[in-house]
Motif scaffolding. Structure first.
Motif, short mmCIF file in Angstrom:
data_model
loop_
_atom_site.label_atom_id
_atom_site.label_comp_id
_atom_site.label_asym_id
_atom_site.label_seq_id
_atom_site.Cartn_x
_atom_site.Cartn_y
_atom_site.Cartn_z
N LEU A 10 57.22 -18.66 13.29
CA LEU A 10 56.88 -17.23 12.70
C LEU A 10 55.33 -17.49 11.83
O LEU A 10 54.46 -16.79 11.96
N SER A 11 55.40 -18.73 11.24
CA SER A 11 54.05 -18.82 10.75
C SER A 11 52.89 -19.09 11.57
O SER A 11 51.74 -18.50 11.08
N ARG A 12 53.06 -19.51 12.73
CA ARG A 12 51.80 -19.62 13.74
C ARG A 12 51.55 -18.34 14.29
O ARG A 12 50.45 -17.77 14.32
N LEU A 13 52.59 -17.43 14.36
CA LEU A 13 52.12 -16.12 14.86
C LEU A 13 51.55 -15.29 13.73
O LEU A 13 50.64 -14.61 14.11
N ARG A 14 51.82 -15.40 12.55
CA ARG A 14 51.24 -14.61 11.39
C ARG A 14 49.85 -15.31 11.28
O ARG A 14 48.93 -14.54 11.03
N ALA A 15 49.58 -16.56 11.50
CA ALA A 15 48.25 -17.25 11.15
C ALA A 15 47.30 -16.70 12.28
O ALA A 15 46.29 -16.57 12.48
N ASN A 16 47.93 -16.36 13.54
CA ASN A 16 46.94 -15.95 14.84
C ASN A 16 46.64 -14.40 14.57
O ASN A 16 45.76 -13.96 15.09
N ASN A 17 47.77 -13.71 13.81
CA ASN A 17 47.57 -12.29 13.65
C ASN A 17 48.04 -11.95 12.34
O ASN A 17 49.25 -11.40 12.26
N PRO A 18 47.38 -11.94 11.05
CA PRO A 18 47.84 -11.81 9.86
C PRO A 18 48.22 -10.38 9.62
O PRO A 18 49.17 -10.10 8.72
#
Length: 210
Positions: A10-18
């Protein structure tokens, strides 16, 4: 899947699309509601083509209701199930006018009482228009959640229940959009694009592609 791995995904998905949002075009909660009703078994691209012509002419409950079923059908006839959807939208507009002062209610109960609005549609409206931490599970989210083992379930309701349980509060408002987009463009149904996936090393899917 353990909670540490889930958090990293989830952290990576957020970093990729905040700041993710729906790909449906809308500027008001009412426009979103109508677009989501129209999107059932249809693509967002197809719905946007229709609403881009409809909304400049009619984008309020009163204006769309005034078109009537036949008038609305003219704008949405390129969308699947347009006859049934036209009837549902016109009846929804009538109910909004008569019972809710032409305002989209911020209430699951009232939303699900509208024609053409089920739990998934209500979840999308509550999440995207009002910022509720709801998770509308569609085919993309169902596939990604089960394939990655992020949140497994035998049906969409079970996956929603599991996601609501295991997704940390800080991700809940946005996870719906991240998973839809991931399923739409990377973790696609027939041949997932594992080689270009930002969570490939964390995903527990056994049959990864090159």
């Amino acid at each position: 899947m353990n909670k540490e791995k889930r958090y990293e995904i989830l952290s990576r998905l957020r970093a990729n699309n905040p700041h993710p949002t729906t790909e449906l075009n809308f500027s008001t909660p009412f426009e979103l509601l109508i677009a989501v009703i129209l999107s059932a078994q249809s693509t967002d691209v197809g719905v946007n083509k229709a609403t881009d012509k409809l909304y400049p002419i009619a984008n309020t409950p009163e204006a769309i209701y005034a078109l009537g079923v036949e008038g609305l059908t003219h704008y949405i006839k390129t969308i699947g199930l347009f006859n049934a959807k036209a009837k549902n939208v016109i009846e929804t507009c009538r109910i909004l006018i008569e019972k809710h002062g032409s305002v989209v209610p911020e209430s699951r109960e009232h939303l699900e009482a509208l024609p053409g609005v089920g739990r998934k549609t209500a979840n999308v409206v509550l999440n995207t228009a009002f910022g509720w931490p709801t998770i509308a599970v569609d085919t993309h989210i169902y596939r990604v959640s089960n394939r990655t083992k992020l949140a497994m379930g035998k049906n969409v309701d079970k996956v929603e229940e599991k996601l609501l349980k295991v997704v940390p509060a800080e991700f809940k408002v946005d996870v719906h959009h991240w998973l839809i987009l991931h399923g739409r463009y990377t973790c696609i149904a027939r041949k997932p694009r594992c080689g270009s996936c930002i969570i490939e090393d964390l995903c527990e899917f056994k049959d990864k592609t090159e």
